[in-house]
Design a protein around this motif. Structure first.
Motif, mmCIF file in Angstrom:
data_model
loop_
_atom_site.group_PDB
_atom_site.id
_atom_site.type_symbol
_atom_site.label_atom_id
_atom_site.label_comp_id
_atom_site.label_asym_id
_atom_site.label_seq_id
_atom_site.Cartn_x
_atom_site.Cartn_y
_atom_site.Cartn_z
ATOM 1 N N LEU A 30 0.886 -1.134 0.022
ATOM 2 C CA LEU A 30 0.059 -0.168 -0.038
ATOM 3 C C LEU A 30 0.932 1.254 -0.039
ATOM 4 C CD1 LEU A 30 -3.170 0.659 0.899
ATOM 5 C CD2 LEU A 30 -2.046 1.667 2.730
ATOM 6 N N PRO A 89 1.841 4.467 1.504
ATOM 7 C CA PRO A 89 1.587 5.206 2.666
ATOM 8 C C PRO A 89 0.757 6.284 2.574
ATOM 9 C CG PRO A 89 3.934 4.507 2.729
ATOM 10 C CD PRO A 89 3.379 4.267 1.152
ATOM 11 N N THR A 123 -2.554 8.175 7.981
ATOM 12 C CA THR A 123 -2.004 7.172 8.923
ATOM 13 C C THR A 123 -1.008 7.851 9.923
ATOM 14 O OG1 THR A 123 -2.314 5.683 7.192
ATOM 15 C CG2 THR A 123 -0.711 4.928 8.877
ATOM 16 N N GLY A 156 0.489 -6.021 9.916
ATOM 17 C CA GLY A 156 -0.024 -5.437 8.510
ATOM 18 C C GLY A 156 0.813 -4.385 8.056
ATOM 19 N N GLY A 179 3.122 -3.908 5.889
ATOM 20 C CA GLY A 179 2.965 -3.184 4.539
ATOM 21 C C GLY A 179 4.802 -2.814 4.194
ATOM 22 N N ALA A 196 5.819 1.525 6.865
ATOM 23 C CA ALA A 196 5.691 3.101 7.349
ATOM 24 C C ALA A 196 5.523 3.324 8.815
ATOM 25 C CB ALA A 196 4.620 3.412 6.495
ATOM 26 N N ASP A 236 3.476 -9.235 8.329
ATOM 27 C CA ASP A 236 2.475 -9.080 7.271
ATOM 28 C C ASP A 236 2.329 -10.389 6.692
ATOM 29 O OD1 ASP A 236 1.758 -6.268 5.589
ATOM 30 O OD2 ASP A 236 1.170 -8.282 4.626
ATOM 31 N N ALA A 237 1.188 -10.662 6.148
ATOM 32 C CA ALA A 237 0.691 -12.098 5.585
ATOM 33 C C ALA A 237 1.491 -12.094 4.093
ATOM 34 C CB ALA A 237 -0.584 -12.015 5.543
ATOM 35 N N GLN A 259 -0.319 -14.684 9.130
ATOM 36 C CA GLN A 259 -1.226 -14.175 9.370
ATOM 37 C C GLN A 259 -1.568 -13.646 10.698
ATOM 38 O OE1 GLN A 259 -3.986 -14.553 7.078
ATOM 39 N NE2 GLN A 259 -2.584 -15.373 5.683
ATOM 40 N N TRP A 260 -2.083 -12.482 10.732
ATOM 41 C CA TRP A 260 -2.494 -11.632 11.914
ATOM 42 C C TRP A 260 -1.622 -11.849 13.117
ATOM 43 C CZ3 TRP A 260 -3.306 -7.461 9.760
ATOM 44 C CH2 TRP A 260 -4.247 -7.152 8.845
ATOM 45 N N ASN A 306 -2.732 -0.801 10.764
ATOM 46 C CA ASN A 306 -3.757 -0.106 10.016
ATOM 47 C C ASN A 306 -4.045 -1.112 9.006
ATOM 48 O OD1 ASN A 306 -4.759 1.355 7.747
ATOM 49 N ND2 ASN A 306 -2.821 2.197 6.788
ATOM 50 N N PRO A 307 -5.030 -1.992 9.257
ATOM 51 C CA PRO A 307 -5.583 -3.173 8.423
ATOM 52 C C PRO A 307 -6.436 -2.658 7.173
ATOM 53 C CG PRO A 307 -7.178 -3.021 10.287
ATOM 54 C CD PRO A 307 -6.045 -1.751 10.389
ATOM 55 N N PRO A 308 -6.538 -3.779 6.244
ATOM 56 C CA PRO A 308 -7.618 -3.478 5.091
ATOM 57 C C PRO A 308 -8.806 -3.229 5.669
ATOM 58 C CG PRO A 308 -6.859 -5.826 5.218
ATOM 59 C CD PRO A 308 -5.870 -5.048 6.230
ATOM 60 N N ALA A 358 -5.409 -7.061 -1.184
ATOM 61 C CA ALA A 358 -5.249 -7.576 0.296
ATOM 62 C C ALA A 358 -5.010 -6.446 1.196
ATOM 63 C CB ALA A 358 -4.436 -8.945 0.431
ATOM 64 N N ALA A 359 -4.368 -5.617 0.765
ATOM 65 C CA ALA A 359 -4.008 -4.253 1.527
ATOM 66 C C ALA A 359 -5.039 -3.450 2.028
ATOM 67 C CB ALA A 359 -2.891 -3.431 0.983
HETATM 68 C C1 LIG Z 1 -3.873 -1.058 4.713
HETATM 69 S S1 LIG Z 1 -2.382 -1.859 4.375
HETATM 70 C C2 LIG Z 1 -1.265 -1.220 5.656
HETATM 71 C C3 LIG Z 1 0.136 -0.790 5.244
HETATM 72 C C4 LIG Z 1 0.975 -0.193 6.159
HETATM 73 N N1 LIG Z 1 0.898 -0.513 7.711
HETATM 74 C C5 LIG Z 1 0.521 1.471 5.839
HETATM 75 O O1 LIG Z 1 0.169 2.014 7.011
HETATM 76 O O2 LIG Z 1 0.823 1.684 5.032
HETATM 77 C C6 LIG Z 1 -2.888 -3.427 5.062
HETATM 78 C C7 LIG Z 1 -1.614 -4.545 5.449
HETATM 79 O O3 LIG Z 1 -2.085 -5.665 6.015
HETATM 80 C C8 LIG Z 1 -1.660 -6.763 5.349
HETATM 81 N N2 LIG Z 1 -2.804 -7.979 5.351
HETATM 82 C C9 LIG Z 1 -3.630 -8.236 4.697
HETATM 83 N N3 LIG Z 1 -4.323 -9.381 5.274
HETATM 84 C C10 LIG Z 1 -3.533 -9.733 6.440
HETATM 85 C C11 LIG Z 1 -3.417 -11.084 7.201
HETATM 86 N N4 LIG Z 1 -4.472 -11.668 7.246
HETATM 87 N N5 LIG Z 1 -2.640 -11.098 8.002
HETATM 88 C C12 LIG Z 1 -1.473 -10.089 8.051
HETATM 89 N N6 LIG Z 1 -1.366 -9.171 7.222
HETATM 90 C C13 LIG Z 1 -2.347 -8.928 6.245
HETATM 91 C C14 LIG Z 1 -1.712 -6.442 3.723
HETATM 92 O O4 LIG Z 1 -0.637 -7.225 3.144
HETATM 93 C C15 LIG Z 1 -1.094 -5.095 3.860
HETATM 94 O O5 LIG Z 1 0.260 -4.807 3.926
#
Ligand SMILES: C[S@@+](CC[C@H](N)C(=O)[O-])C[C@H]1O[C@@H](n2cnc3c(N)ncnc32)[C@H](O)[C@@H]1O
Length: 283
Positions: A91, A93, A97, A120, A122, A125, A143-144, A170-171, A186-188, A208-209
């Motif tokens: 994603l 940044p 955020t 997560g 990314g 950042a 991160d996943a 995963q998480w 900062n999740p999706p 996924a982001a």
């Molecule tokens: C909205 S982005 C945030 C990226 C970064 N933290 C930022 O604020 O710019 C969400 C991040 O969560 C990760 N993500 C999505 N599903 C996930 C999961 N099940 N477990 C871990 N991370 C996950 C994505 O790969 C992505 O990098």
């Protein structure tokens, strides 16, 4: 031969229909190709581009016209006054955020040695911004996506940060057996069928982001439900969310056993961050 002024003017015209900010984009792309500052563009409007520079400019301009985000073309984006490498694996940044980073830095003492998880991460950042400000905190960034984690690691190395450990999964999976003073994410949080996902720069970012279930609440719900198992008593969970998710996120925190819930707005005045303290007795 093309001068700086001509190149900028032609680029602005070509970007008019595809970019929301043609002048800014033209300037960033030309600076990227020439490796110069904005001041240089103003100081030398009649300077000619070499043939190679003109070709390279035409190439990056075409990428932008075709919808590629500026940050993916230049390969970088500024966040918290730091430069982050970005690719289409992460994603880009966002300025909003920084609200989450600001809250964390104000709320928790720089002098305490805190164990912090950024889930997560990314591009890294959030983790990197916090690690720069508080080098004594121990941070784990997860991160996943392995590809995203690689970028985050490159960013931490470029900033010479030694207080971040990276872990894939995963998480909460990478946190097994650990407990934290602070979990940040900062999740999706975009609804799967949100039309914004097929508009503008967002189209190029990893799905996924961005997307998380029908209401965009799947990841946040899971985080609020499970974070307590990985937090010390009185540890905090801090998440970013959509401007229209304030009440839903509050309810998730409440049900997850969080008290002293704080909700913050970003610089545009939109609800953006929710934080809560976990007490075993709250649950
Ligand atoms: C909205 S982005 C945030 C990226 C970064 N933290 C930022 O604020 O710019 C969400 C991040 O969560 C990760 N993500 C999505 N599903 C996930 C999961 N099940 N477990 C871990 N991370 C996950 C994505 O790969 C992505 O990098």
């Amino acid at each position: 031969m093309t001068t700086i002024n001509q190149a900028l003017s032609e680029a602005r015209d070509k970007l008019q229909t595809t970019s929301p900010s043609p002048a800014v984009d033209a300037s960033i792309l030309l600076r990227h190709v020439l490796g110069c500052s904005t001041g240089h563009l103003f100081a030398w409007p009649d300077k000619q581009l070499s043939q190679q520079q003109a070709l390279q400019f035409s190439d990056v301009l075409q990428q932008r016209i075709e919808g590629k985000p500026i940050a993916y073309i230049t390969g970088e984006r500024e966040f918290w006054s730091l430069t982050f490498k970005v690719t289409s694996d992460v994603l880009i940044p966002r300025p909003e955020t920084e609200t989450l980073v600001e809250f964390v830095l104000e709320k928790f003492s720089a002098n305490d040695v805190l164990n912090v998880a950024d889930l997560g991460t990314g591009s890294g950042a959030i983790a990197c911004a916090i690690a720069v400000e508080h080098p004594q905190w121990n941070i784990i960034a997860t991160d996943a996506s392995t590809a995203a984690l690689n970028i985050a690691q490159l960013n931490a190395s470029a900033l010479n940060l030694e207080n971040i450990q990276f872990s894939h999964g995963q998480w909460f999976e990478p946190l097994t057996g650990l407990d934290f003073d602070l979990i940040i994410s900062n999740p999706p949080y975009v609804a799967m069928d949100d039309p914004h996902l097929s508009e503008g720069d967002v189209r190029s970012e990893p799905e996924a982001a961005l997307a998380s279930g029908e209401q965009g609440m799947d990841a946040i719900t899971l985080l609020a439900r499970q974070a307590g198992s990985y937090l010390k008593t009185d540890g905090w969970l801090v998440v970013e969310h959509g401007y229209d998710q304030q009440q839903a996120v509050y309810d998730c925190f409440n049900q997850g056993g969080f008290a002293d819930i704080v909700q913050l707005t970003d610089l545009a005045g939109l609800p953006r961050v929710t934080a809560g303290r976990y007490g075993k007795s709250n649950a």
